[in-house]
Design a protein around this motif. Structure first.
Motif: not given
Length: 395
Positions: A31-32, A53-58, A100-101, A113-117
């Protein structure tokens, strides 16, 4: 037919190896928290990756980056690092809407997947103090309000007076129109006196976005009050022929100027010898006629106050006698010592006299008329029958 069967076996073997290898692959995120307007770094790491492959989504599930390829047209979003083990991106000029997450996806079978808030802190605006009107009269009730907006979470407000914190205050928190930030206010009530004049009242806003450097607003108080007056003589024992200066020490706001001197309720009787200079009264060549009550009166726009000094002009000779030895005291002490000594002598003589007596024995009685000692004894024994009993005389 044999070829097809071997191809299928090889395909399932490869898929099994991929599935077995992917089971040790997990994306890791954190988390940030960032201050509004700052830059957030989102990092996704994979310790064991076989070129997956890795991907970031909002939070809206829009793809931001797929490996090193940018997917969303947003100039604020940039690639920091892209490899098989890490995908890091930055979001600059962060706004409250960016909170947000965020999701990091590792395209294994199945996808992991892994979540970062991302938490965005709203910075409180510089506080403002209201409710002060200058000047304030001594004894009035003052109400000051400190207000700040835009904080997320709600900021804390503290009051200080002469660097001492004031605890008994009112606190109010209201949600802003954007439903994300808060407006907070605090009200301080207190009754002022002359000691508050020139004092700095400070409103301090504490918030985690301020990096331990709080925002402050300051209000310096201006209090008006009636004068206080005190008369200070230049000497404690004024003497004839000398000069005397009486200083009228007056404090007030506004400053009382000038002061008024009177003697025994009337004007100064001898202006030639009694000279007023500012707050000082100078009396030249003192004499007995100067004795009396001198009054200093100070007035400002708030009120009036006065002080009195009783002048007694002393004879220089009498003061010299006062400064020498006290002969009356010494004479009194000597008289007491003599009296005690005489009383002691008298009592001692009386005591000795009471213990000194005359004893007349029978032998002595017989010897009074006897020609010799034997006759004296015979006379004493003969007279013992008819004689009165022995007497003793005491004084």
């Amino acid at each position: 037919m044999i070829w097809k069967r071997s191809a299928v076996l090889r395909f399932y073997s490869v898929c099994g190896l991929l599935l077995q290898g992917s089971q040790g692959q997990f994306p890791l995120t954190q988390n940030v928290t960032v201050v509004e307007g700052g830059t957030a770094i989102l990092t996704c790491r994979v310790d064991q990756n076989d070129n997956t492959s890795l991907q970031w989504s909002n939070p809206a599930q829009q793809t931001l980056y797929f490996d090193d390829k940018k997917a969303l047209r947003d100039n604020r979003i940039e690639l920091v690092r892209a490899s098989w083990h890490e995908l890091s991106i930055s979001v600059s000029d962060v706004s409250l809407s960016d909170e947000g997450q965020y999701t990091c996806s590792l395209f294994t079978m199945p996808v992991k997947t892994s979540k970062a808030y991302l938490t965005v802190l709203g910075v409180p605006e510089k506080p403002q103090i209201s409710g002060f009107s200058s000047p304030v009269m001594e004894g009035d009730l003052m109400q000051l309000t400190c207000k700040t907006s835009g904080s997320k979470p709600a900021a804390d407000i503290r009051w200080f007076k002469n660097d001492k914190e004031i605890k008994d205050v009112k606190y109010l928190k209201e949600e802003d129109a954007n439903r994300k930030t808060f407006t907070v206010s605090s009200t301080l009530d207190f009754r002022v006196d002359r000691s508050d004049d020139g004092v700095a009242v400070i409103c301090r806003v504490d918030h985690e976005s301020l990096n331990a450097t709080p925002q402050v607003a300051m209000q310096v108080l201006e209090i008006h009050y009636t004068p206080s007056v005190k008369i200070i003589p230049s000497t404690p024992f004024p003497q004839e022929g000398q000069s005397l200066t009486l200083t009228c020490e007056s404090k007030g706001k506004p400053l009382p100027e000038p002061v008024l001197w009177t003697k025994d309720g009337a004007e100064l009787p001898d202006p030639d010898r009694m000279v007023v200079s500012g707050r000082e009264l100078n009396i030249l060549f003192l004499n007995k006629t100067d004795n009396g009550t001198y009054r200093c009166e100070a007035t400002n726009t708030i009120g009036q106050s006065s002080a009195e000094y009783v002048l007694i002009v002393h004879d220089p000779n009498s003061l010299a006698g006062q400064n020498g030895p006290d002969h009356a005291l010494i004479g009194g002490i000597v008289a007491v010592v003599v009296f005690v000594t005489l009383c002691s002598i008298f009592l001692l003589g009386r005591y000795l006299a009471r213990h000194k007596g005359t004893y007349l024995t029978n032998e002595a009685k017989g010897a009074e008329d006897a020609p010799d000692a034997d006759t004296a004894i015979i006379n004493a024994e003969g007279s013992q029958v008819n004689a009165e009993e022995k007497k003793e005389y005491f004084i």
